[in-house]
Design a protein around this motif. Sequence first.
Motif, mmCIF file in Angstrom:
data_model
loop_
_atom_site.group_PDB
_atom_site.id
_atom_site.type_symbol
_atom_site.label_atom_id
_atom_site.label_comp_id
_atom_site.label_asym_id
_atom_site.label_seq_id
_atom_site.Cartn_x
_atom_site.Cartn_y
_atom_site.Cartn_z
ATOM 1 N N ASP A 63 0.822 -1.213 0.000
ATOM 2 C CA ASP A 63 0.000 0.000 0.000
ATOM 3 C C ASP A 63 0.857 1.264 0.000
ATOM 4 O OD1 ASP A 63 -2.640 1.440 0.414
ATOM 5 O OD2 ASP A 63 -1.571 2.067 2.224
ATOM 6 N N ALA A 64 1.920 1.283 0.792
ATOM 7 C CA ALA A 64 2.779 2.468 0.874
ATOM 8 C C ALA A 64 3.451 2.755 -0.464
ATOM 9 C CB ALA A 64 3.825 2.282 1.966
ATOM 10 N N ALA A 65 3.888 1.702 -1.172
ATOM 11 C CA ALA A 65 4.553 1.894 -2.460
ATOM 12 C C ALA A 65 3.574 2.413 -3.510
ATOM 13 C CB ALA A 65 5.184 0.588 -2.926
ATOM 14 N N ILE A 66 2.355 1.891 -3.486
ATOM 15 C CA ILE A 66 1.334 2.364 -4.437
ATOM 16 C C ILE A 66 1.003 3.819 -4.174
ATOM 17 C CG2 ILE A 66 -1.057 2.074 -5.191
ATOM 18 C CD1 ILE A 66 -0.764 -0.919 -4.588
ATOM 19 N N THR A 67 0.814 4.170 -2.910
ATOM 20 C CA THR A 67 0.495 5.552 -2.550
ATOM 21 C C THR A 67 1.622 6.494 -2.939
ATOM 22 O OG1 THR A 67 -0.890 4.804 -0.713
ATOM 23 C CG2 THR A 67 -0.123 7.087 -0.651
ATOM 24 N N ARG A 84 9.220 3.849 -13.304
ATOM 25 C CA ARG A 84 8.837 3.653 -11.908
ATOM 26 C C ARG A 84 7.617 2.749 -11.805
ATOM 27 N NH1 ARG A 84 8.417 8.350 -7.241
ATOM 28 N NH2 ARG A 84 7.500 7.027 -5.614
ATOM 29 N N LEU A 85 6.670 2.885 -12.721
ATOM 30 C CA LEU A 85 5.504 2.008 -12.719
ATOM 31 C C LEU A 85 5.916 0.565 -12.981
ATOM 32 C CD1 LEU A 85 2.471 1.502 -12.594
ATOM 33 C CD2 LEU A 85 2.322 2.144 -15.009
ATOM 34 N N SER A 86 6.842 0.365 -13.913
ATOM 35 C CA SER A 86 7.320 -0.984 -14.202
ATOM 36 C C SER A 86 7.942 -1.621 -12.963
ATOM 37 C CB SER A 86 8.335 -0.933 -15.348
ATOM 38 O OG SER A 86 8.853 -2.211 -15.616
ATOM 39 N N SER A 87 8.736 -0.845 -12.224
ATOM 40 C CA SER A 87 9.353 -1.356 -10.993
ATOM 41 C C SER A 87 8.296 -1.690 -9.949
ATOM 42 C CB SER A 87 10.336 -0.323 -10.456
ATOM 43 O OG SER A 87 10.890 -0.735 -9.220
ATOM 44 N N LEU A 88 7.252 -0.822 -9.869
ATOM 45 C CA LEU A 88 6.182 -1.060 -8.889
ATOM 46 C C LEU A 88 5.412 -2.321 -9.212
ATOM 47 C CD1 LEU A 88 4.371 -0.202 -6.530
ATOM 48 C CD2 LEU A 88 3.096 1.251 -8.132
ATOM 49 N N VAL A 89 5.073 -2.532 -10.474
ATOM 50 C CA VAL A 89 4.327 -3.722 -10.872
ATOM 51 C C VAL A 89 5.140 -4.976 -10.602
ATOM 52 C CG1 VAL A 89 3.336 -4.947 -12.851
ATOM 53 C CG2 VAL A 89 2.905 -2.501 -12.547
ATOM 54 N N ALA A 90 6.441 -4.927 -10.859
ATOM 55 C CA ALA A 90 7.287 -6.063 -10.572
ATOM 56 C C ALA A 90 7.294 -6.369 -9.077
ATOM 57 C CB ALA A 90 8.718 -5.799 -11.061
ATOM 58 N N THR A 91 7.287 -5.319 -8.238
ATOM 59 C CA THR A 91 7.245 -5.501 -6.790
ATOM 60 C C THR A 91 5.929 -6.139 -6.345
ATOM 61 O OG1 THR A 91 8.686 -3.575 -6.489
ATOM 62 C CG2 THR A 91 7.426 -4.301 -4.573
ATOM 63 N N LEU A 92 4.840 -5.719 -6.990
ATOM 64 C CA LEU A 92 3.537 -6.269 -6.637
ATOM 65 C C LEU A 92 3.430 -7.741 -7.005
ATOM 66 C CD1 LEU A 92 1.224 -3.321 -7.862
ATOM 67 C CD2 LEU A 92 1.818 -3.895 -5.510
ATOM 68 N N GLY A 93 4.233 -8.180 -7.952
ATOM 69 C CA GLY A 93 4.175 -9.578 -8.381
ATOM 70 C C GLY A 93 3.653 -9.673 -9.787
ATOM 71 N N GLY A 94 4.500 -9.361 -10.748
ATOM 72 C CA GLY A 94 4.062 -9.298 -12.141
ATOM 73 C C GLY A 94 3.413 -10.560 -12.642
ATOM 74 N N GLY A 95 3.792 -11.723 -12.094
ATOM 75 C CA GLY A 95 3.231 -12.984 -12.576
ATOM 76 C C GLY A 95 1.753 -13.116 -12.320
ATOM 77 N N LEU A 96 1.279 -12.650 -11.165
ATOM 78 C CA LEU A 96 -0.141 -12.837 -10.837
ATOM 79 C C LEU A 96 -1.012 -11.786 -11.505
ATOM 80 C CD1 LEU A 96 -1.201 -10.593 -8.492
ATOM 81 C CD2 LEU A 96 0.451 -11.852 -7.126
ATOM 82 N N LEU A 97 -0.406 -10.755 -12.156
ATOM 83 C CA LEU A 97 -1.179 -9.715 -12.779
ATOM 84 C C LEU A 97 -1.394 -9.970 -14.258
ATOM 85 C CD1 LEU A 97 0.603 -6.695 -11.053
ATOM 86 C CD2 LEU A 97 -1.513 -7.821 -10.371
#
Length: 447
Positions: free
Chosen positions: A411-415, A434-447
């Motif tokens: 949540d903190a990274a998204i905000t 920066r968005l690419s890095s954030l999506v990878a952090t969230l778990g790109g495989g499940l998205l």
Amino acid sequence: MTIAPDRPTSAYRPVGLSAALTVATPERIGQLASVAGLGMVIRGLDAAIGELLTIGPSARAEVVAVDRDSVTAMPLDRLDQVTAGDDVHTTRNRMLVPVGRGLLGRVLDASGRPIDGRGPLRGHLDLVTVDNEPPSALLRTRIDTPLSLGVRVLDTLTTVGRGQRMGLFAGSGVGKSSLLSMIARGTAAEVSVIALIGERGREVREFIEDDLGPEGLARSIVIVSTADQPALIRVRAAFTATRIAESFRDAGSHVMLMMDSLTRVAMAQREIGLSVGEPPATRGYPPSVFGLLARLLERAGTGETGSVTGIYTVLVDGDDHNEPIADAARSILDGHVVLDRRLAIAGHFPSVDALASISRVASRVTPRERMSLALALRRVMAARRQAQDLIDVGAYARGSNALVDAAVDHDAAITAFLQQDMTERTTADESWARLSSLVATLGGGLL
């Protein structure tokens, strides 16, 4: 070259036989019969809608309605010294405004006259009528190039195309003007034309000096019409700003036109329409208001060469995003950005509700791999919003939804991605990285 914007140049003076006929034609002088509210009834004068009139010594007015025996005009100046029986002269001209690169860095009124205390306008300028036809629908170039606005959440989740028209929808005090100032400083457009319509007088200087700043002003032209000025002046300010932006587009430039606010233009037209006898319709807005919005907004966009990208703020009445002006604007514009009061109260700036905002051309101007990044973040945010009630009462069971788990864990990274300080500048490439890095952090495989 120094010009007086309200004086026609030689290009508009008849020559030869036409000049002789004009001089020989007797001038017809009308008389001011009555003044009621905003409308002035003038008798004995033959004038067309849009013509400029002179009442008494120097007061200016514009014809807004005609009848068999009279014309109705609206003031462009204060009418303190005007009385019934005053002589009325027609100029036989419509409003003329200056256009050209000599306007850059200047602050003008609705008639195109400088009000910044820096002397007369200089440089190569032309005078043109404020009215103009929009580009032909079949001659407009297609919107196929993204335009960086310098605001991370807009450049990625609601990507704007060059020549697009976007609306910023919000109630009062939610940060519309501040977001406009960020765009003015961070946009990749060559020229910015900013129209401040119906603003409080004290806010104008604050916006120019604090929000826009010297660097933003240097490549901008600011048109100002404050709330205390006549309704016709407020409407004309919107068309003056649009006409100046069009002149740069016709010269092949890519222009950013920002208008704060479109709602106050509609309110001014409502005053005019009701004063000349138009029947009130939805919430008191006469039919001419909705026709004016279409004419004004259609003049922005792409042309055969350059483009005008329009950003219009829409002040929603009581935070009701379905009120008549917001609904009409949304139907004409190419997308909308919603500012949320709850985010503003929480100190989240810019207070953009990314899930409620949409750009209708984003998929056409964004490469597929980047579009997938934006959709991935949207899916996580949407899953979190759907489960928010369960999370608030502690009823959400971790593991029930991988997207919700990712949203809660990061949540903190998204905000942090969605927020941006007013002084922070970011390019489109930096935002996407920066968005690419954030999506990878969230778990790109499940998205």
